[in-house]
Write a protein that holds these residues in place. Structure first.
Motif, PDB file in Angstrom:
ATOM      1  N   MET A   1       0.835  -1.191   0.000  1.00  0.00           N
ATOM      2  CA  MET A   1       0.000   0.000   0.000  1.00  0.00           C
ATOM      3  C   MET A   1       0.876   1.250   0.000  1.00  0.00           C
ATOM      4  N   ASN A   2       0.260   2.378  -0.316  1.00  0.00           N
ATOM      5  CA  ASN A   2       1.019   3.604  -0.491  1.00  0.00           C
ATOM      6  C   ASN A   2       0.893   4.526   0.718  1.00  0.00           C
ATOM      7  N   PHE A   3       2.048   5.047   1.153  1.00  0.00           N
ATOM      8  CA  PHE A   3       2.091   6.080   2.186  1.00  0.00           C
ATOM      9  C   PHE A   3       2.558   7.378   1.531  1.00  0.00           C
ATOM     10  N   ALA A   4       1.876   8.467   1.822  1.00  0.00           N
ATOM     11  CA  ALA A   4       2.238   9.777   1.281  1.00  0.00           C
ATOM     12  C   ALA A   4       2.567  10.713   2.442  1.00  0.00           C
ATOM     13  N   ILE A   5       3.836  11.080   2.565  1.00  0.00           N
ATOM     14  CA  ILE A   5       4.276  11.992   3.619  1.00  0.00           C
ATOM     15  C   ILE A   5       4.201  13.422   3.084  1.00  0.00           C
ATOM     16  N   PHE A   6       3.355  14.232   3.717  1.00  0.00           N
ATOM     17  CA  PHE A   6       3.236  15.635   3.334  1.00  0.00           C
ATOM     18  C   PHE A   6       4.139  16.453   4.247  1.00  0.00           C
ATOM     19  N   GLN A   7       5.217  16.979   3.696  1.00  0.00           N
ATOM     20  CA  GLN A   7       6.161  17.795   4.473  1.00  0.00           C
ATOM     21  C   GLN A   7       5.791  19.263   4.280  1.00  0.00           C
ATOM     22  N   LEU A   8       5.183  19.841   5.315  1.00  0.00           N
ATOM     23  CA  LEU A   8       4.564  21.156   5.186  1.00  0.00           C
ATOM     24  C   LEU A   8       4.862  22.038   6.396  1.00  0.00           C
ATOM     25  N   PRO A   9       4.719  23.358   6.231  1.00  0.00           N
ATOM     26  CA  PRO A   9       4.726  24.261   7.391  1.00  0.00           C
ATOM     27  C   PRO A   9       3.313  24.313   7.957  1.00  0.00           C
ATOM     28  N   THR A  10       3.090  25.148   8.969  1.00  0.00           N
ATOM     29  CA  THR A  10       1.739  25.379   9.445  1.00  0.00           C
ATOM     30  C   THR A  10       0.895  25.922   8.301  1.00  0.00           C
ATOM     31  N   LEU A  11      -0.280  25.334   8.111  1.00  0.00           N
ATOM     32  CA  LEU A  11      -1.120  25.699   6.983  1.00  0.00           C
ATOM     33  C   LEU A  11      -2.416  26.352   7.434  1.00  0.00           C
ATOM     34  N   PRO A  12      -2.901  27.289   6.643  1.00  0.00           N
ATOM     35  CA  PRO A  12      -4.277  27.731   6.851  1.00  0.00           C
ATOM     36  C   PRO A  12      -5.229  26.586   6.522  1.00  0.00           C
ATOM     37  N   LEU A  13      -4.713  25.650   5.762  1.00  0.00           N
ATOM     38  CA  LEU A  13      -5.414  24.411   5.425  1.00  0.00           C
ATOM     39  C   LEU A  13      -6.731  24.661   4.716  1.00  0.00           C
ATOM     40  N   LYS A  14      -6.704  25.551   3.744  1.00  0.00           N
ATOM     41  CA  LYS A  14      -7.876  25.696   2.895  1.00  0.00           C
ATOM     42  C   LYS A  14      -7.961  24.464   1.995  1.00  0.00           C
ATOM     43  N   GLU A  15      -9.165  24.021   1.794  1.00  0.00           N
ATOM     44  CA  GLU A  15      -9.361  22.764   1.067  1.00  0.00           C
ATOM     45  C   GLU A  15      -8.744  22.814  -0.327  1.00  0.00           C
ATOM     46  N   GLU A  16      -8.724  23.997  -0.955  1.00  0.00           N
ATOM     47  CA  GLU A  16      -8.204  24.101  -2.316  1.00  0.00           C
ATOM     48  C   GLU A  16      -6.733  23.712  -2.398  1.00  0.00           C
ATOM     49  N   LYS A  17      -5.933  24.123  -1.394  1.00  0.00           N
ATOM     50  CA  LYS A  17      -4.510  23.819  -1.445  1.00  0.00           C
ATOM     51  C   LYS A  17      -4.262  22.330  -1.249  1.00  0.00           C
ATOM     52  N   LEU A  18      -4.892  21.740  -0.246  1.00  0.00           N
ATOM     53  CA  LEU A  18      -4.700  20.313  -0.014  1.00  0.00           C
ATOM     54  C   LEU A  18      -5.218  19.487  -1.175  1.00  0.00           C
ATOM     55  N   SER A  19      -6.309  19.917  -1.772  1.00  0.00           N
ATOM     56  CA  SER A  19      -6.866  19.180  -2.909  1.00  0.00           C
ATOM     57  C   SER A  19      -5.862  19.088  -4.052  1.00  0.00           C
ATOM     58  N   THR A  20      -5.090  20.143  -4.249  1.00  0.00           N
ATOM     59  CA  THR A  20      -4.082  20.146  -5.313  1.00  0.00           C
ATOM     60  C   THR A  20      -3.073  19.022  -5.105  1.00  0.00           C
ATOM     61  N   TYR A  21      -2.630  18.839  -3.847  1.00  0.00           N
ATOM     62  CA  TYR A  21      -1.696  17.759  -3.541  1.00  0.00           C
ATOM     63  C   TYR A  21      -2.380  16.398  -3.600  1.00  0.00           C
ATOM     64  N   ILE A  22      -3.550  16.319  -3.007  1.00  0.00           N
ATOM     65  CA  ILE A  22      -4.211  15.031  -2.830  1.00  0.00           C
ATOM     66  C   ILE A  22      -4.665  14.416  -4.151  1.00  0.00           C
ATOM     67  N   LYS A  23      -4.995  15.247  -5.138  1.00  0.00           N
ATOM     68  CA  LYS A  23      -5.423  14.716  -6.433  1.00  0.00           C
ATOM     69  C   LYS A  23      -4.367  13.820  -7.066  1.00  0.00           C
ATOM     70  N   ALA A  24      -3.103  14.058  -6.721  1.00  0.00           N
ATOM     71  CA  ALA A  24      -2.016  13.273  -7.306  1.00  0.00           C
ATOM     72  C   ALA A  24      -1.690  12.015  -6.506  1.00  0.00           C
ATOM     73  N   ILE A  25      -2.358  11.825  -5.360  1.00  0.00           N
ATOM     74  CA  ILE A  25      -2.078  10.698  -4.481  1.00  0.00           C
ATOM     75  C   ILE A  25      -2.941   9.503  -4.860  1.00  0.00           C
ATOM     76  N   LYS A  26      -2.354   8.343  -4.845  1.00  0.00           N
ATOM     77  CA  LYS A  26      -3.062   7.105  -5.176  1.00  0.00           C
ATOM     78  C   LYS A  26      -4.196   6.846  -4.193  1.00  0.00           C
ATOM     79  N   LYS A  27      -5.351   6.458  -4.710  1.00  0.00           N
ATOM     80  CA  LYS A  27      -6.496   6.156  -3.851  1.00  0.00           C
ATOM     81  C   LYS A  27      -6.162   5.011  -2.900  1.00  0.00           C
ATOM     82  N   GLY A  28      -6.691   5.104  -1.690  1.00  0.00           N
ATOM     83  CA  GLY A  28      -6.404   4.087  -0.684  1.00  0.00           C
ATOM     84  C   GLY A  28      -5.146   4.348   0.116  1.00  0.00           C
TER      85      GLY A  28
END
Length: 255
Positions: A1-28
């Motif tokens: 299975m796939n693990f995706a480590i997101f190396q980030l600073p403190t985020l406002p965590l708006k859904e739009e920014k995370l969605s940009t990263y997550i769209k490229a991540i394998k489902k599951g």
């Protein structure tokens, strides 16, 4: 299975920014965030109203739950939350259907970084088995970085036959080599993989800079680093198979 480590600073965590990263991540996949990414760093938040901290945390957790469900992910994210009187330091394990929590058992109590006296996490001399979930045949546990240092926790993880330990950290100063050595040793002795997600960014106090240097990585059961990130905002995706870990377990017979 796939693990995706997101190396980030403190985020406002708006859904739009995370969605940009997550769209490229394998489902599951299992997505891992470092400490103080959903929230500001400890020294920035300790004077904030507890009720406000909880409202911000709940809003961000709701956003993550929507993303986990939409993209079929399990998201592992440290969070500071509670109520108007008490605030706790936890790891949220979000799968889109339900959110589970692991409460940090041993907190930093240094004069320059005293989480123990700020957070309301229960204090106990005896460690409990950390939260464990199973996915694709792997037994996966979650820990905070400071808990890397306590043998009692790792003995419980070994006895529970944990295959992967997710380690969420906020490591700073000149500690990089020490953290690498400790993670490699834990992975080797426990015949497991250590998935370490460290935050990036800076905190300045009295003109002195605290640099959170990243270097997120995966430590293998043979005591080696498989892959790692640098010191910038990056994502590391690693495929981990149960059969690969079992080979090390049989070879060394540590668990």
């Amino acid at each position: 299975m796939n693990f995706a480590i997101f190396q980030l600073p403190t985020l406002p965590l708006k859904e739009e920014k995370l969605s940009t990263y997550i769209k490229a991540i394998k489902k599951g996949s299992v997505v891992v965030l470092g400490e103080y990414v959903l929230n500001f760093f400890f020294h920035d938040l300790k004077n904030s109203p507890k009720e406000l901290l909880n409202k911000i945390a709940q809003s961000k957790l709701t956003q993550l739950s929507k993303l986990a469900k939409k993209y079929d992910l399990t998201i592992v994210a440290p969070v500071v939350c509670g109520d108007e009187k008490k605030i706790y330091k936890k790891i949220a394990i979000i799968d889109g259907e339900k959110t589970h929590y692991y409460m940090q058992q041993r907190l930093i109590s240094f004069s320059h970084w005293d989480e123990e006296n700020f957070f309301a996490n229960p204090k106990s001399k005896n460690f409990k088995l950390p939260y464990i979930f199973e996915k694709d045949g792997l037994k996966i546990a979650t820990l905070f970085g400071f808990e890397l240092h306590f043998d009692e926790i790792w003995l419980k993880l070994k006895q529970a036959d944990v295959d992967v330990v997710i380690l969420c950290t906020a490591s700073t100063f000149d500690s990089n080599n020490r953290w690498r050595d400790l993670c490699k040793a834990r992975a080797f002795i426990n015949s497991c993989m250590v998935v370490r997600a460290n935050r990036i960014g800076e905190y300045i106090e009295d003109g002195f800079k605290w640099k959170f240097y990243g270097d997120s990585f995966v430590a293998l059961p043979n005591g080696k680093i498989e892959d790692n990130l640098g010191e910038k905002e990056e994502i590391l995706c690693v495929e981990i198979q149960k059969e690969e870990i079992d080979k090390f377990v049989k070879e060394w017979n540590f668990r």
